[in-house]
Design a protein around this motif. Structure first.
Motif, PDB file in Angstrom:
ATOM      1  N   SER A  74       0.849  -1.177   0.136  1.00 18.22           N
ATOM      2  CA  SER A  74       0.185  -0.071  -0.248  1.00 18.22           C
ATOM      3  C   SER A  74       0.469   1.308   0.147  1.00 18.22           C
ATOM      4  O   SER A  74       0.295   2.093  -0.421  1.00 18.22           O
ATOM      5  CB  SER A  74      -0.515   0.137   1.081  1.00 18.22           C
ATOM      6  OG  SER A  74      -0.248  -0.184   2.521  1.00 18.22           O
ATOM      7  N   SER A  75       2.013   0.897   0.398  1.00 13.93           N
ATOM      8  CA  SER A  75       3.024   2.183   0.746  1.00 13.93           C
ATOM      9  C   SER A  75       4.212   1.906   0.818  1.00 13.93           C
ATOM     10  O   SER A  75       4.433   0.962   1.612  1.00 13.93           O
ATOM     11  CB  SER A  75       2.463   3.716   1.277  1.00 13.93           C
ATOM     12  OG  SER A  75       2.504   2.915   2.912  1.00 13.93           O
ATOM     13  N   ILE A  76       5.198   2.279   0.778  1.00 13.42           N
ATOM     14  CA  ILE A  76       6.537   2.465   1.194  1.00 13.42           C
ATOM     15  C   ILE A  76       7.399   3.808   2.026  1.00 13.42           C
ATOM     16  O   ILE A  76       7.286   5.277   1.338  1.00 13.42           O
ATOM     17  CB  ILE A  76       7.483   1.918  -0.116  1.00 13.42           C
ATOM     18  CG1 ILE A  76       8.979   1.472   0.268  1.00 13.42           C
ATOM     19  CG2 ILE A  76       7.728   3.096  -1.245  1.00 13.42           C
ATOM     20  CD1 ILE A  76       9.609   0.776  -0.870  1.00 13.42           C
ATOM     21  N   ASP A  77       8.029   3.533   3.235  1.00  9.61           N
ATOM     22  CA  ASP A  77       8.786   4.747   3.086  1.00  9.61           C
ATOM     23  C   ASP A  77      10.482   4.543   2.679  1.00  9.61           C
ATOM     24  O   ASP A  77      10.993   4.219   3.621  1.00  9.61           O
ATOM     25  CB  ASP A  77       8.266   4.494   4.860  1.00  9.61           C
ATOM     26  CG  ASP A  77       9.153   5.677   5.574  1.00  9.61           C
ATOM     27  OD1 ASP A  77       9.680   6.624   5.047  1.00  9.61           O
ATOM     28  OD2 ASP A  77       8.927   5.980   6.541  1.00  9.61           O
ATOM     29  N   CYS A  78      10.670   5.869   2.047  1.00 15.75           N
ATOM     30  CA  CYS A  78      12.092   5.679   1.526  1.00 15.75           C
ATOM     31  C   CYS A  78      12.199   7.212   2.131  1.00 15.75           C
ATOM     32  O   CYS A  78      13.512   7.465   1.849  1.00 15.75           O
ATOM     33  CB  CYS A  78      11.914   5.419   0.870  1.00 15.75           C
ATOM     34  SG  CYS A  78      11.829   3.777   0.232  1.00 15.75           S
ATOM     35  N   THR A  79      11.438   7.530   3.200  1.00 20.54           N
ATOM     36  CA  THR A  79      12.065   9.299   3.487  1.00 20.54           C
ATOM     37  C   THR A  79      13.599   9.036   4.678  1.00 20.54           C
ATOM     38  O   THR A  79      14.492   9.772   4.459  1.00 20.54           O
ATOM     39  CB  THR A  79      11.182   9.772   4.473  1.00 20.54           C
ATOM     40  OG1 THR A  79      10.791   8.809   5.615  1.00 20.54           O
ATOM     41  CG2 THR A  79       9.905   9.852   3.964  1.00 20.54           C
ATOM     42  N   GLU A  80      13.726   7.727   4.668  1.00 24.28           N
ATOM     43  CA  GLU A  80      14.965   7.549   5.560  1.00 24.28           C
ATOM     44  C   GLU A  80      15.716   6.004   4.752  1.00 24.28           C
ATOM     45  O   GLU A  80      15.033   5.127   4.243  1.00 24.28           O
ATOM     46  CB  GLU A  80      15.424   7.472   7.437  1.00 24.28           C
ATOM     47  CG  GLU A  80      14.090   8.859   7.737  1.00 24.28           C
ATOM     48  CD  GLU A  80      14.481   8.008   8.561  1.00 24.28           C
ATOM     49  OE1 GLU A  80      15.262   6.966   9.647  1.00 24.28           O
ATOM     50  OE2 GLU A  80      13.143   8.608  10.100  1.00 24.28           O
ATOM     51  N   TYR A  81      16.659   5.862   5.204  1.00 23.10           N
ATOM     52  CA  TYR A  81      17.658   4.703   5.544  1.00 23.10           C
ATOM     53  C   TYR A  81      17.182   3.183   6.222  1.00 23.10           C
ATOM     54  O   TYR A  81      17.446   4.084   7.325  1.00 23.10           O
ATOM     55  CB  TYR A  81      19.355   4.587   4.912  1.00 23.10           C
ATOM     56  CG  TYR A  81      19.646   3.363   4.599  1.00 23.10           C
ATOM     57  CD1 TYR A  81      19.327   2.244   3.479  1.00 23.10           C
ATOM     58  CD2 TYR A  81      20.081   2.461   6.010  1.00 23.10           C
ATOM     59  CE1 TYR A  81      19.919   0.491   3.445  1.00 23.10           C
ATOM     60  CE2 TYR A  81      20.888   1.602   5.417  1.00 23.10           C
ATOM     61  CZ  TYR A  81      20.749   0.640   4.200  1.00 23.10           C
ATOM     62  OH  TYR A  81      20.834  -0.728   3.312  1.00 23.10           O
ATOM     63  N   PRO A  82      16.897   1.955   6.015  1.00 18.09           N
ATOM     64  CA  PRO A  82      16.517   1.674   4.750  1.00 18.09           C
ATOM     65  C   PRO A  82      15.203   1.869   4.762  1.00 18.09           C
ATOM     66  O   PRO A  82      14.311   1.993   5.712  1.00 18.09           O
ATOM     67  CB  PRO A  82      16.308  -0.269   5.153  1.00 18.09           C
ATOM     68  CG  PRO A  82      16.396  -0.315   6.363  1.00 18.09           C
ATOM     69  CD  PRO A  82      16.555   1.070   6.915  1.00 18.09           C
ATOM     70  N   CYS A  83      14.413   1.670   3.577  1.00 11.25           N
ATOM     71  CA  CYS A  83      12.857   2.001   2.429  1.00 11.25           C
ATOM     72  C   CYS A  83      12.547   0.946   3.961  1.00 11.25           C
ATOM     73  O   CYS A  83      12.683  -0.296   4.062  1.00 11.25           O
ATOM     74  CB  CYS A  83      12.820   1.770   1.316  1.00 11.25           C
ATOM     75  SG  CYS A  83      13.699   2.337   0.394  1.00 11.25           S
ATOM     76  N   ILE A  84      10.898   1.536   4.116  1.00 10.38           N
ATOM     77  CA  ILE A  84      10.077  -0.031   5.276  1.00 10.38           C
ATOM     78  C   ILE A  84       8.700   0.452   4.098  1.00 10.38           C
ATOM     79  O   ILE A  84       8.796   0.604   3.811  1.00 10.38           O
ATOM     80  CB  ILE A  84      10.015   0.999   6.115  1.00 10.38           C
ATOM     81  CG1 ILE A  84      10.860   1.037   7.396  1.00 10.38           C
ATOM     82  CG2 ILE A  84       8.609  -0.090   6.408  1.00 10.38           C
ATOM     83  CD1 ILE A  84      10.221   0.931   8.402  1.00 10.38           C
ATOM     84  N   VAL A  85       8.675  -1.478   3.611  1.00 12.71           N
ATOM     85  CA  VAL A  85       7.783  -1.758   2.902  1.00 12.71           C
ATOM     86  C   VAL A  85       6.244  -1.658   3.617  1.00 12.71           C
ATOM     87  O   VAL A  85       6.676  -2.658   4.485  1.00 12.71           O
ATOM     88  CB  VAL A  85       7.657  -3.022   1.817  1.00 12.71           C
ATOM     89  CG1 VAL A  85       6.594  -2.965   0.825  1.00 12.71           C
ATOM     90  CG2 VAL A  85       9.105  -2.636   0.800  1.00 12.71           C
ATOM     91  N   TYR A  86       5.079  -1.125   3.473  1.00 14.70           N
ATOM     92  CA  TYR A  86       3.300  -1.489   3.844  1.00 14.70           C
ATOM     93  C   TYR A  86       2.919  -1.968   3.371  1.00 14.70           C
ATOM     94  O   TYR A  86       2.965  -1.558   2.410  1.00 14.70           O
ATOM     95  CB  TYR A  86       3.568  -0.453   4.825  1.00 14.70           C
ATOM     96  CG  TYR A  86       4.447   0.503   5.463  1.00 14.70           C
ATOM     97  CD1 TYR A  86       4.515  -0.175   6.480  1.00 14.70           C
ATOM     98  CD2 TYR A  86       5.204   1.531   5.281  1.00 14.70           C
ATOM     99  CE1 TYR A  86       4.780   0.132   8.473  1.00 14.70           C
ATOM    100  CE2 TYR A  86       5.614   1.955   6.716  1.00 14.70           C
ATOM    101  CZ  TYR A  86       5.900   1.196   7.546  1.00 14.70           C
ATOM    102  OH  TYR A  86       7.018   1.785   9.071  1.00 14.70           O
ATOM    103  N   GLY A  87       2.282  -2.996   3.584  1.00  6.34           N
ATOM    104  CA  GLY A  87       0.963  -3.231   2.433  1.00  6.34           C
ATOM    105  C   GLY A  87      -0.028  -4.102   3.736  1.00  6.34           C
ATOM    106  O   GLY A  87      -0.250  -4.004   4.940  1.00  6.34           O
ATOM    107  N   GLU A  88      -1.246  -4.882   3.165  1.00 10.79           N
ATOM    108  CA  GLU A  88      -2.461  -4.646   4.137  1.00 10.79           C
ATOM    109  C   GLU A  88      -2.271  -6.691   3.459  1.00 10.79           C
ATOM    110  O   GLU A  88      -1.631  -6.965   1.686  1.00 10.79           O
ATOM    111  CB  GLU A  88      -3.907  -4.234   3.534  1.00 10.79           C
ATOM    112  CG  GLU A  88      -3.621  -2.609   3.417  1.00 10.79           C
ATOM    113  CD  GLU A  88      -4.713  -2.130   3.319  1.00 10.79           C
ATOM    114  OE1 GLU A  88      -5.990  -2.382   3.042  1.00 10.79           O
ATOM    115  OE2 GLU A  88      -4.594  -0.808   2.936  1.00 10.79           O
ATOM    116  N   GLY A  89      -3.064  -7.220   4.059  1.00  9.00           N
ATOM    117  CA  GLY A  89      -4.340  -8.362   3.660  1.00  9.00           C
ATOM    118  C   GLY A  89      -3.021  -9.235   4.306  1.00  9.00           C
ATOM    119  O   GLY A  89      -3.020 -10.980   4.160  1.00  9.00           O
TER     120      GLY A  89
END
Length: 140
Positions: A48-63
């Protein structure tokens, strides 16, 4: 003193490695995790989103988001480039008794070659960032 307490709780952003492998960048992560979700049979799961504002990126999702779910994800061919890397996986369940349960996940991946000091700092910061994301999830 306030800054020291905040740093103990939140950690500090960790600089991006000078030669960050392309597999840890936003486009590659979204594509790989999306494919791995499909290959693992999570029909209703998605990034659903990815946070690459800092290292490392964090992938977020649902389900998905249970421990077994992450194990299923990690054995897919789409995840093969990340099998030996460091990862932090988070799963959240919201709802239940009076509302349908929804599952959410967060997944941070970074190189196994990070020094022990950087690994500790990265883990602390990833945990803080994931707690921040968890607070934004819709409540029933």
């Amino acid at each position: 003193m306030e800054r020291e307490l905040r740093t103990l709780d939140q950690g500090e952003p960790v600089p991006v490695p000078a030669s960050l492998d392309a597999r840890f960048q936003e486009a590659a992560l979204v594509e790989s995790i999306g494919k791995a979700l499909a290959q693992a049979g999570f029909e209703d799961a998605s990034v659903s989103s990815i946070d690459c504002t800092e290292y490392p990126c964090i992938v977020y999702g649902e389900g998905m988001g249970a421990r077994d779910d992450f194990e299923r994800l990690s054995v897919t061919s789409a995840f093969s480039d990340y099998r030996t890397d460091r990862q932090q996986a988070f799963g959240w369940r919201i709802g239940g008794t009076d509302a349908p349960e929804k599952r959410y996940f967060g997944l941070a991946l970074y190189s196994r070659d990070e020094s022990p000091e950087r690994q500790e700092a990265l883990n602390q910061r990833i945990q803080y960032r994931s707690r921040q994301m968890q607070q934004t999830l819709p409540r029933p």
